[in-house]
Design a protein around this motif. Sequence first.
Motif, mmCIF file in Angstrom:
data_model
loop_
_atom_site.group_PDB
_atom_site.id
_atom_site.type_symbol
_atom_site.label_atom_id
_atom_site.label_comp_id
_atom_site.label_asym_id
_atom_site.label_seq_id
_atom_site.Cartn_x
_atom_site.Cartn_y
_atom_site.Cartn_z
ATOM 1 N N CYS A 10 20.314 78.513 0.715
ATOM 2 C CA CYS A 10 20.845 79.765 0.183
ATOM 3 C C CYS A 10 21.894 79.447 -0.887
ATOM 4 O O CYS A 10 22.855 78.744 -0.618
ATOM 5 N N CYS A 28 25.558 81.051 0.494
ATOM 6 C CA CYS A 28 26.346 80.493 1.609
ATOM 7 C C CYS A 28 25.943 79.061 1.963
ATOM 8 O O CYS A 28 26.507 78.460 2.866
ATOM 9 N N CYS A 71 18.800 86.255 3.162
ATOM 10 C CA CYS A 71 19.445 85.224 3.962
ATOM 11 C C CYS A 71 19.963 85.836 5.257
ATOM 12 O O CYS A 71 20.689 86.834 5.232
ATOM 13 N N SER A 125 22.082 84.636 7.279
ATOM 14 C CA SER A 125 23.484 84.421 7.617
ATOM 15 C C SER A 125 24.451 85.150 6.682
ATOM 16 O O SER A 125 25.521 85.558 7.118
ATOM 17 N N CYS A 126 24.084 85.359 5.406
ATOM 18 C CA CYS A 126 25.040 86.056 4.526
ATOM 19 C C CYS A 126 24.468 87.295 3.846
ATOM 20 O O CYS A 126 25.186 88.022 3.169
ATOM 21 N N HIS A 133 22.299 87.375 1.423
ATOM 22 C CA HIS A 133 21.921 87.164 0.019
ATOM 23 C C HIS A 133 20.442 87.513 -0.186
ATOM 24 O O HIS A 133 19.590 87.100 0.586
#
Length: 280
Positions: free
Chosen positions: A32, A35, A51, A53-54, A56
Amino acid sequence: MLRDFFSKKKKYATIPSERAKQEVPEGLMTKCPSCRTIMYTKELKKNLYVCSSCGHHHRMTAYERIESLIDQGTFEEFDKDMIAKDPLNFPTYEEKLEQDRKKTDLNEAVVTGRGTMNGYNTVIGVMDARFRMGSMGSVVGEKITRAIERAIETKEPFILFSASGGARMQEGVLSLMQMAKTSAALQKLDREGGLFISIMTHPTTGGVSASFASLGDYNFAEPKALIGFAGRRIIEQTIRQELPEDFQTAEFLLKHGQLDRVVHRQDMKDTLVKVLSMHQ
Ligand SMILES: [Zn+2]
């Protein structure tokens, strides 16, 4: 005997053939850019290239976008084989087009067609930034205009996802004329009472942001998409002022009234279906 042993060894150590190389899946893992989390490309794809986790929003190809929105088996593509000419004899333009056709499996920077979205008929266009940076040449303008004309004819709503670096400089003024052509077609759609939903994705800039992408009855954008006309540096140099950090992002434009909504990719289909159902 000993020689046989070595020659066999050597055989096993050969470099894979060109064909074998091609069969290796490209990019098993993706990092990514926001992050730096590394994830399986397959997982990322399942998550609509967002993404986990973030949040994006990674780039998506035009066909992947269509697959994520249009009911399976209903998509009928328009003008798939239309390709650009080189009216100005611009150096290396034809080679670059050929390279992009090979690289993307597309003939131009936009895919248009018709299908249903949760059962609602719709004409849809999706730009693909991998092809000449999604720049608007005469074919992009023509395909979008024809899609709008079909939407007028069949009284179906028109949805367009833009992703573009702007006008295509290799086509000069013919490229700039597409701004007027697509805008005029949209005005006709408007007069006939048609619906146009524009979704700006990262990046939507130049002549595309200054024409059809900003002319929606609804103007949506994906989170953090870069949307603007001229580049940041050019504006700063012209007005001799420093611009805010979030300048030209979807969120900035929403705050200043130029967008109706910033829509997360995972909510995109639901949001569009809601709008379509409201206008039935
Ligand atoms: Zn991330």
